[in-house]
Design an enzyme around this catalytic site. Structure first.
Site, PDB file in Angstrom:
ATOM      1  N   THR A  47       0.782  -1.057  -0.022  1.00 30.93           N
ATOM      2  CA  THR A  47      -0.044   0.033   0.043  1.00 30.93           C
ATOM      3  C   THR A  47       0.892   1.404   0.165  1.00 30.93           C
ATOM      4  OG1 THR A  47      -1.128  -1.235   1.566  1.00 30.93           O
ATOM      5  CG2 THR A  47      -2.144   1.018   1.112  1.00 30.93           C
ATOM      6  N   THR A  48       1.914   1.380   0.744  1.00 34.86           N
ATOM      7  CA  THR A  48       2.843   2.396   1.093  1.00 34.86           C
ATOM      8  C   THR A  48       3.538   2.624  -0.268  1.00 34.86           C
ATOM      9  OG1 THR A  48       3.175   1.978   3.201  1.00 34.86           O
ATOM     10  CG2 THR A  48       4.469   3.342   2.412  1.00 34.86           C
ATOM     11  N   ILE A 208       6.342  -4.813   9.861  1.00 35.29           N
ATOM     12  CA  ILE A 208       6.586  -4.314   8.431  1.00 35.29           C
ATOM     13  C   ILE A 208       5.914  -2.737   8.677  1.00 35.29           C
ATOM     14  CG2 ILE A 208       5.796  -4.366   6.205  1.00 35.29           C
ATOM     15  CD1 ILE A 208       5.347  -7.402   6.312  1.00 35.29           C
TER      16      ILE A 208
END
Length: 294
Positions: A47-48, A208
């Site tokens: 997503t990042t 993470i």
């Protein structure tokens, strides 16, 4: 460390030029910055990394670039997930660089809102298709469905290559239930920077992380200290970054972390729609917090 995904994994951002094209020079600098500051592995196309707005060719180009820059220095985990099970399985089967990666991270199917049985069957197909270890990714705030502790444990017990879960539900009781009842060689990985320290104290293997894009050394030092029960040191580092983490996601991810990386002159502050940068007021707030941690 007891597990291949112990310690600090970094969900790496994708830097863009003003015209929206990928900024590979900044990506090189960012990868080297991570690796020179003690992180344990890189997570690419999450997503990042704004993976949802990259096309197949761009994803391949980013992955290949990171493979080259990394040069096997740390393990790589690639995000391969989605809400069309057959398409995810096809993506796993067609992935081109399994000899270069340690595993895949696969997000719970979003938008469809499957039942727990649907989630189990989705991940069963992924586990059977994947030639490398699979990390489940539970993020109900984005997927609109929660992978229950029962389903996570069922998958952990039924499939040898389902080796970990990235837990970003924020539900401490659920996460503790998984930690308490999981198979010995299954890892629980924090998906929330703010909860990483307490979760490691409870038995999680690491994180993470988003904030580690900008603070790889401090965050890795915190995780490593917590993993060997150096609680005072870990707690001090946790609280050093706590206010930054609290303000990191106020206007979306990766908007906050890109603002901090821009403040630190590592990237240009560019996005692909529908993501946009943080407001001027929030940028100023983040700048103030960054200066306090220097």
């Amino acid at each position: 460390m007891s597990h291949q995904f112990s310690g600090t994994g970094v969900a790496i951002i994708t830097p863009f030029h003003t015209d929206g094209s990928i900024d590979f020079n900044s990506l090189t600098k960012l990868v080297d910055f991570q690796l020179n500051n003690g992180i344990n592995y890189l997570v690419v196309m999450g997503t990042t990394g704004e993976a949802a707005t990259l096309n197949k060719d761009e994803k391949k180009a980013v992955i290949d670039h990171i493979i080259k820059i990394n040069n096997k220095r740390v393990p790589l985990v690639i995000g391969i997930g989605g809400n069309n099970t057959n398409e995810v399985v096809a993506g796993i089967k067609s992935f081109h660089a399994y000899n270069e990666i340690a595993g895949i991270l696969s997000v719970a199917p979003y938008y469809n809102k499957p039942s727990q049985e649907g989630l189990y069957q989705h991940y069963k197909m992924i586990a059977e298709a994947s030639p490398v270890p699979v990390i489940l990714y539970n993020v109900p705030g984005r997927s609109a469905v929660n992978i229950s502790a029962e389903t996570t444990l069922r998958l952990a017990n039924d499939f040898e290559n389902v080796v970990a879960v990235k837990e970003a539900s924020g539900n401490m009781e659920q996460i503790m239930e998984i930690i308490k009842n999981k198979p010995t060689d299954f890892a629980v990985i924090s998906g929330d920077d703010a909860l990483t320290f307490p979760l490691i104290c409870l038995g999680a293997e690491g994180v993470i992380s988003v904030v580690a894009n900008a603070y790889p050394k401090d965050f890795s030092d915190m995780v490593n200290a917590a993993l060997i029960s150096e609680i005072a040191k870990a707690k001090a580092l946790h609280f050093k970054l706590f206010e930054i983490i609290q303000n990191l996601f106020t206007e979306g991810n990766p908007a906050g972390i890109k603002a901090i990386l821009h403040i630190n002159k590592l990237i240009e502050n560019n996005f692909r729609l529908p993501m946009t940068g943080v407001s001027i007021n929030h940028y100023s707030k983040l700048e103030e917090l960054v200066n306090q941690t220097r």
